[in-house]
Design an enzyme around this catalytic site. Structure first.
Site, PDB file in Angstrom:
ATOM      1  N   SER A 261       0.846  -1.193   0.000  1.00  0.00           N
ATOM      2  CA  SER A 261       0.000   0.000   0.000  1.00  0.00           C
ATOM      3  C   SER A 261       0.883   1.245   0.000  1.00  0.00           C
ATOM      4  O   SER A 261       1.849   1.313   0.747  1.00  0.00           O
ATOM      5  CB  SER A 261      -0.869   0.022   1.254  1.00  0.00           C
ATOM      6  OG  SER A 261      -1.510  -1.204   1.417  1.00  0.00           O
TER       7      SER A 261
ATOM      8  N   HIS B 149      -6.152  -2.508  -8.070  1.00  0.00           N
ATOM      9  CA  HIS B 149      -5.617  -3.167  -9.257  1.00  0.00           C
ATOM     10  C   HIS B 149      -5.935  -4.646  -9.262  1.00  0.00           C
ATOM     11  O   HIS B 149      -5.814  -5.315  -8.251  1.00  0.00           O
ATOM     12  CB  HIS B 149      -4.106  -2.977  -9.317  1.00  0.00           C
ATOM     13  CG  HIS B 149      -3.725  -1.611  -9.761  1.00  0.00           C
ATOM     14  ND1 HIS B 149      -3.837  -1.224 -11.070  1.00  0.00           N
ATOM     15  CD2 HIS B 149      -3.279  -0.550  -9.077  1.00  0.00           C
ATOM     16  CE1 HIS B 149      -3.455   0.038 -11.162  1.00  0.00           C
ATOM     17  NE2 HIS B 149      -3.109   0.476  -9.973  1.00  0.00           N
TER      18      HIS B 149
ATOM     19  N   HIS C 185      -3.352 -11.813  -0.970  1.00  0.00           N
ATOM     20  CA  HIS C 185      -3.225 -11.980   0.482  1.00  0.00           C
ATOM     21  C   HIS C 185      -3.883 -13.278   0.951  1.00  0.00           C
ATOM     22  O   HIS C 185      -4.900 -13.711   0.414  1.00  0.00           O
ATOM     23  CB  HIS C 185      -3.889 -10.812   1.212  1.00  0.00           C
ATOM     24  CG  HIS C 185      -3.247  -9.488   0.961  1.00  0.00           C
ATOM     25  ND1 HIS C 185      -3.583  -8.697  -0.112  1.00  0.00           N
ATOM     26  CD2 HIS C 185      -2.290  -8.810   1.639  1.00  0.00           C
ATOM     27  CE1 HIS C 185      -2.855  -7.586  -0.079  1.00  0.00           C
ATOM     28  NE2 HIS C 185      -2.064  -7.632   0.965  1.00  0.00           N
TER      29      HIS C 185
ATOM     30  N   TYR D 188      -5.558 -13.615   3.622  1.00  0.00           N
ATOM     31  CA  TYR D 188      -6.898 -13.364   4.192  1.00  0.00           C
ATOM     32  C   TYR D 188      -7.998 -13.334   3.141  1.00  0.00           C
ATOM     33  O   TYR D 188      -9.178 -13.384   3.462  1.00  0.00           O
ATOM     34  CB  TYR D 188      -6.913 -12.075   5.031  1.00  0.00           C
ATOM     35  CG  TYR D 188      -6.591 -10.798   4.293  1.00  0.00           C
ATOM     36  CD1 TYR D 188      -7.500 -10.236   3.406  1.00  0.00           C
ATOM     37  CD2 TYR D 188      -5.389 -10.151   4.492  1.00  0.00           C
ATOM     38  CE1 TYR D 188      -7.210  -9.059   2.726  1.00  0.00           C
ATOM     39  CE2 TYR D 188      -5.090  -8.976   3.827  1.00  0.00           C
ATOM     40  CZ  TYR D 188      -5.997  -8.432   2.944  1.00  0.00           C
ATOM     41  OH  TYR D 188      -5.702  -7.288   2.271  1.00  0.00           O
ATOM     42  N   GLU D 189      -7.618 -13.257   1.873  1.00  0.00           N
ATOM     43  CA  GLU D 189      -8.633 -13.292   0.816  1.00  0.00           C
ATOM     44  C   GLU D 189      -9.206 -14.700   0.653  1.00  0.00           C
ATOM     45  O   GLU D 189     -10.212 -14.878  -0.030  1.00  0.00           O
ATOM     46  CB  GLU D 189      -8.018 -12.832  -0.508  1.00  0.00           C
ATOM     47  CG  GLU D 189      -7.612 -11.367  -0.504  1.00  0.00           C
ATOM     48  CD  GLU D 189      -6.916 -10.975  -1.785  1.00  0.00           C
ATOM     49  OE1 GLU D 189      -7.582 -10.896  -2.821  1.00  0.00           O
ATOM     50  OE2 GLU D 189      -5.690 -10.762  -1.749  1.00  0.00           O
TER      51      GLU D 189
ATOM     52  N   ALA E  19       2.635  -1.971   4.052  1.00  0.00           N
ATOM     53  CA  ALA E  19       2.184  -1.054   5.096  1.00  0.00           C
ATOM     54  C   ALA E  19       2.046  -1.894   6.352  1.00  0.00           C
ATOM     55  O   ALA E  19       1.607  -3.042   6.280  1.00  0.00           O
ATOM     56  CB  ALA E  19       0.839  -0.449   4.720  1.00  0.00           C
TER      57      ALA E  19
ATOM     58  N   MET F  21       0.001  -7.983   7.247  1.00  0.00           N
ATOM     59  CA  MET F  21      -0.726  -9.167   6.766  1.00  0.00           C
ATOM     60  C   MET F  21      -0.109  -9.754   5.495  1.00  0.00           C
ATOM     61  O   MET F  21      -0.805 -10.389   4.698  1.00  0.00           O
ATOM     62  CB  MET F  21      -2.193  -8.800   6.522  1.00  0.00           C
ATOM     63  CG  MET F  21      -2.892  -8.199   7.740  1.00  0.00           C
ATOM     64  SD  MET F  21      -4.550  -7.658   7.352  1.00  0.00           S
ATOM     65  CE  MET F  21      -4.960  -6.708   8.827  1.00  0.00           C
ATOM     66  N   SER F  22       1.182  -9.525   5.304  1.00  0.00           N
ATOM     67  CA  SER F  22       1.821 -10.026   4.075  1.00  0.00           C
ATOM     68  C   SER F  22       3.296 -10.291   4.331  1.00  0.00           C
ATOM     69  O   SER F  22       3.715 -10.466   5.469  1.00  0.00           O
ATOM     70  CB  SER F  22       1.668  -8.981   2.960  1.00  0.00           C
ATOM     71  OG  SER F  22       2.423  -7.822   3.273  1.00  0.00           O
TER      72      SER F  22
ATOM     73  N   ASN G 221       0.388   3.292  10.933  1.00  0.00           N
ATOM     74  CA  ASN G 221      -0.412   3.508  12.142  1.00  0.00           C
ATOM     75  C   ASN G 221       0.276   2.808  13.304  1.00  0.00           C
ATOM     76  O   ASN G 221       1.105   1.918  13.094  1.00  0.00           O
ATOM     77  CB  ASN G 221      -1.812   2.898  11.947  1.00  0.00           C
ATOM     78  CG  ASN G 221      -1.727   1.405  11.636  1.00  0.00           C
ATOM     79  OD1 ASN G 221      -1.430   1.010  10.504  1.00  0.00           O
ATOM     80  ND2 ASN G 221      -1.947   0.570  12.624  1.00  0.00           N
TER      81      ASN G 221
ATOM     82  N   HIS H  98      -9.031   1.068   7.987  1.00  0.00           N
ATOM     83  CA  HIS H  98      -8.362   0.865   6.709  1.00  0.00           C
ATOM     84  C   HIS H  98      -8.137   2.222   6.021  1.00  0.00           C
ATOM     85  O   HIS H  98      -7.126   2.418   5.349  1.00  0.00           O
ATOM     86  CB  HIS H  98      -9.202  -0.070   5.843  1.00  0.00           C
ATOM     87  CG  HIS H  98      -8.559  -0.447   4.539  1.00  0.00           C
ATOM     88  ND1 HIS H  98      -7.287  -0.978   4.466  1.00  0.00           N
ATOM     89  CD2 HIS H  98      -8.995  -0.355   3.268  1.00  0.00           C
ATOM     90  CE1 HIS H  98      -6.981  -1.196   3.191  1.00  0.00           C
ATOM     91  NE2 HIS H  98      -7.997  -0.827   2.442  1.00  0.00           N
TER      92      HIS H  98
END
Ligand code: HPA
Length: 271
Positions: A30, A61, A83, A85-86, A113, A211-212, A235, A246
């Protein structure tokens, strides 16, 4: 079909369009999306044209690889990360990284991020990843091992290249960018962590959470590649400041975008 065959098949799809051999692979997190626009003489291959390459459901994208020149180096950029989580399997998540390595990339730059777990960090800081904690998500190497990727039980004592960490620090200093050095922990997401989890992660030694990245780093290291990881602290992690959103993460990523791009661009120039 095993993961190696899948990567070969994906590489075959790419080779129908281009015989470009990248030196450096870059996975955009991000806030770094605009780096893709800096690639000169771009050859763009949409995910849909690459057999077995899953389409990311989250980012704006749909997912694509961009081949071209950046800072004088032959690069391939992955836009639209996949990801865990998808709902995808880890084999799907790391397929793009394995593919870019199979196409020739010797160096892999992973960006993301992340939330600051280390309380001395501030939103807007950058962190070069020195080490990682990946035990909260499945290993991307789970399942049959194909020795053509790498060994069954690969050593992970130095996933992130020390020389590349030094290089990133050098570039940050020249650019006047604050660059921390720390440990990245990959959480499964998609929910942000609870304050209790963040406290536990801090005790475990994490400085940043996201998360990656960690599983991609494992897949690249398995293949013997040099890996660099850079996080943008968008953050403070849960329980340190206010609640997380988000939108806040995206805004912070956009604000830091230029500095992030300058940092990554500077590193590629010096590789
Ligand atoms: N937690 C997990 N992933 C993130 C965060 C966070 O606080 N910020 C950006 N990505």
């Amino acid at each position: 079909m095993d993961q190696y065959e899948r990567v070969l098949q994906a590489a075959h799809s790419v080779r129908k369009t281009t015989d470009f051999v990248p030196e450096v692979a870059i996975v955009l997190g991000s806030g770094l999306g605009a780096l893709a626009d800096k690639v000169e003489d771009p050859i763009v291959i949409p995910a849909a044209e690459i057999e077995g390459y899953k389409v990311s459901t989250v980012s704006g994208h749909a997912g694509r690889l961009i081949f071209g020149t950046l800072a004088g180096k032959k690069v391939v950029v992955q836009q639209g990360r996949i990801h865990y989580y998808e709902g995808y399997e880890m084999g799907d998540v790391v397929l793009p990284v394995r593919l870019m390595c199979a196409l020739g990339a010797k160096t892999v730059i992973l960006t993301n991020a992340a939330g600051g777990v280390n309380e001395s960090y501030r939103p807007g800081d950058f962190m070069v990843i020195r080490g990682q904690i990946a035990q909260f998500v499945p290993s991307p190497l789970r399942g049959a091992n194909d020795e053509r990727f790498g060994t069954r039980f690969p050593d992970m004592s130095e996933i992130y290249s020390r020389p590349l960490i030094s290089l990133a620090k050098e570039v940050a200093k020249e650019a006047g960018v604050t660059l921390r050095e720390g440990v990245y922990l990959q959480a499964s997401g998609p929910n942000y962590e609870s304050p209790e989890e963040i406290r536990a992660f801090r005790i475990l030694g994490a400085d940043a959470v996201g998360m990656s990245t960690a599983v991609e780093a494992i897949a690249a290291k398995h293949m013997g590649r040099e890996v660099l990881g850079i996080s943008l602290i968008t953050n403070m992690a849960a329980g340190i400041a206010g609640p997380l959103s988000h939108e806040e993460v995206k805004e912070a990523a956009d604000r830091a975008g230029r500095a992030f791009i300058a940092l990554v661009h500077g590193v590629i120039a010096k590789i």
